[in-house]
Design a protein around this motif. Structure first.
Motif: not given
Length: 276
Positions: A9-13, A23-24
């Motif tokens: 999934p594309t994550l955001h910070v 992405r991790r």
């Protein structure tokens, strides 16, 4: 089912007014490997075969730097500011320590980040890159590549004209297209123009005594293609000779995208280096 580059999934910070997309994948524990991308490249321009294999035994993080892909902000026109943005992203994730893999332009950023102290960098891998003051033929090579009318500009840009290199390139292009959900948009001139200015500026800047390379105290693995037309292989040798703790590997019959032409070999070399 384990998370892959194709499914992560594309994550955001958010940090410094920028919403970074990332992405991790890989295990939750261990020293993360942060990937720094090439000219105009997004998270989806990485080779899933390389990223997934690296993530079998360590956390791997891919991200879009400021202004690229689905990250907000503006693309800077200097390597130094791009490196500061990348450092801001890494710090925002709260990583106590990280390894870096920088490809092409990303290799410039890795060189800047290594001696800095805001984020502790343990080891760096620099692929298809150049030191400050190095030799580059970016605009000419890109222009020539587009003129060839290949099915994907990366075929003439990243690979040699030999059949084996082109076949490997075609396989890479197919792998890189595998993700169908939440793909990053292709980069336009708002990315390419400032990044090109940054690359040309970096290589035009003299660095007496290779002070920037001499400042890198971490172990460095330098990987290059034998026939890289964008950043000729003499760059890799110069980095190797002037970085205090460097190992050099040059792959045969390969261009700018040597790490994608020999994905299994490259992953093996990276793992050996990081685990040593």
């Amino acid at each position: 089912m384990s998370i892959t580059l194709e499914t992560a999934p594309t994550l955001h910070v958010e940090a410094a007014g920028i919403r970074f997309a990332y992405r991790r994948l890989g295990p939750k524990t261990g020293i993360p490997l942060v990937l720094l991308q090439h000219f105009t490249g997004t998270m989806d321009a990485w080779d899933p075969l390389v990223v997934n294999a690296l993530a079998t035994d360590r956390p791997v993080i891919v991200f879009n730097n400021a202004g690229v892909g689905t990250s907000t902000g503006t693309v800077p026109d200097t390597v130094e500011q791009m490196a500061i943005d990348a450092e801001t992203f890494i710090a925002a994730l709260g990583l106590a320590e990280a390894d870096l893999l920088g490809f092409s332009l990303g290799g410039f950023l890795a060189q800047v980040l290594a001696p800095r102290t805001k984020v502790k960098i343990r080891k760096i891998i620099i692929a298809g890159s150049a030191a400050k003051g190095g030799e580059e033929h970016l605009l000419q090579v890109v222009e020539d590549a587009f003129a060839k009318g290949a099915r994907d500009v990366r075929l003439p840009l990243f690979f040699t004209p030999s059949q084996s290199s082109q076949d490997a390139g075609g396989a890479f292009i197919d792998r890189a297209a595998a993700r169908t959900v939440e793909r990053d948009p292709d980069s336009g001139e708002a990315v390419s123009n400032p990044q090109a200015k940054a690359i040309i500026g970096w290589c035009a800047e003299t660095d007496p005594g290779h002070a920037s390379l001499q400042a890198i105290r971490q172990p460095a693995l330098i990987v290059h293609g034998s026939d890289d037309t964008m950043f000729p292989s003499i760059n890799a040798y110069e980095m190797f000779k002037n970085t205090p703790d460097a190992t050099l590997i040059i792959y045969p019959d390969s261009g700018h995208g040597a790490l994608f032409q020999y994905p299994e070999t490259f992953v093996s070399h990276v793992k050996t280096f990081l685990d040593a």
